[in-house]
Design an enzyme around this catalytic site. Structure first.
Site, PDB file in Angstrom:
ATOM      1  N   HIS A  47       0.785  -1.330   0.107  1.00 54.32           N
ATOM      2  CA  HIS A  47      -0.037  -0.185   0.104  1.00 54.32           C
ATOM      3  C   HIS A  47       0.962   1.236   0.067  1.00 54.32           C
ATOM      4  O   HIS A  47       0.528   2.178   0.437  1.00 54.32           O
ATOM      5  CB  HIS A  47      -0.921   0.027   1.216  1.00 54.32           C
ATOM      6  CG  HIS A  47      -1.932  -0.891   1.320  1.00 54.32           C
ATOM      7  ND1 HIS A  47      -2.921  -1.166   0.537  1.00 54.32           N
ATOM      8  CD2 HIS A  47      -1.666  -2.383   1.488  1.00 54.32           C
ATOM      9  CE1 HIS A  47      -3.518  -2.324   0.729  1.00 54.32           C
ATOM     10  NE2 HIS A  47      -2.841  -3.140   1.068  1.00 54.32           N
ATOM     11  N   HIS A  57      -8.692  -6.615   1.615  1.00 56.51           N
ATOM     12  CA  HIS A  57      -8.135  -5.504   2.457  1.00 56.51           C
ATOM     13  C   HIS A  57      -8.807  -5.416   3.749  1.00 56.51           C
ATOM     14  O   HIS A  57      -8.164  -5.431   4.775  1.00 56.51           O
ATOM     15  CB  HIS A  57      -7.883  -4.325   1.640  1.00 56.51           C
ATOM     16  CG  HIS A  57      -6.966  -3.264   2.242  1.00 56.51           C
ATOM     17  ND1 HIS A  57      -5.672  -3.659   3.080  1.00 56.51           N
ATOM     18  CD2 HIS A  57      -6.870  -2.134   2.188  1.00 56.51           C
ATOM     19  CE1 HIS A  57      -5.305  -2.559   3.743  1.00 56.51           C
ATOM     20  NE2 HIS A  57      -6.108  -1.537   3.149  1.00 56.51           N
TER      21      HIS A  57
HETATM   22 ZN   LIG Z   1      -4.662   0.593   0.260  1.00 55.72          ZN
END
Ligand SMILES: [Zn+2]
Length: 228
Positions: A47, A57
């Site tokens: 990220h 996620h």
């Molecule tokens: Zn992210």
């Protein structure tokens, strides 16, 4: 310029989320040391910089980044200038997104100035979406991808609602775009996360092509076809 690179350079100075291992590139073979080639390896927070968030996620059984639709990651997009709004609400989107049928929505905020200035430290006061803005995006029904210009679609101090609402709604989230110098309007968006298997996100190269560039390329390739 017909192709606008809206990716953030990925290197050891790229700002990353507090607590992140960041980005490290290690050269393990060097021409200078008598090797016949240079070879490097990368340790990278998935990220960091310009990247894509997959549903896994935040969602336990959500698809991983290799399962995302390339058909959504490539195609017509609209860049909307949110001005100097500090926290994007449903009401802000209602006022600024005055069109329908847009599948890919890219929000330009004052965050892009952070990239333009090359600020190395992570900025906690970045602009992002409140949970009601995420709900607004999902409830529209026509938006399949949302792009933002700092490292998270939700504000630093917020809980995970904004991410969860968007990912449960089936949207692809692209974070860390640099939209400095990009005028609001329609473009072709191309964003390809690297083909990492089974993980919740991946760095990506993202570009915009202007409508004129798309038309010129089309004309040129049709011309080539006629000559063959
Ligand atoms: Zn992210």
């Amino acid at each position: 310029m017909s192709i606008l690179d809206i990716s953030v350079p990925l290197n050891e100075n790229t700002p990353t989320w507090p607590g992140s291992p960041g980005v490290r590139v290690r050269r393990y073979k060097r021409l200078e040391d008598g090797n016949d080639c240079n070879n490097s390896c990368l340790e990278c927070d998935l990220h960091a910089g310009t990247h894509v968030d997959a549903p896994s996620h935040f969602l336990r059984h959500g698809p991983t980044v290799d399962k995302l639709s390339l058909g959504v990651l490539i195609g017509p997009a609209f860049v909307v200038d949110m001005g100097d709004i500090k926290r994007i609400t449903a009401q802000d989107l209602d006022q600024c997104v005055r069109f329908s049928g847009v599948k890919r929505l890219l929000l330009k905020t004052s965050n892009s100035e952070i990239w333009r200035k090359g600020v190395r430290e992570f900025k906690k006061d970045f602009v992002a979406l409140a949970a009601d803005a995420a709900r607004w995006v999902v409830d529209r029904g026509d938006i399949a991808l949302i792009g933002v210009d700092y490292l998270s679609v939700q504000c630093y101090a917020d809980g995970p609602e904004t991410h969860r609402i968007l990912l449960e709604g089936g949207l692809i989230i692209v974070e860390g775009l640099n939209l400095a110098g990009v005028s609001p309007g329609a473009y072709e968006f191309i964003c390809l996360p690297i083909a990492l298997s089974g993980v919740e996100g991946a760095p990506a190269r993202a570009v915009l092509r202007t409508p004129e560039a798309c038309r010129t390329d089309c004309r040129n390739s049709m011309g080539d076809g006629e000559r063959q």
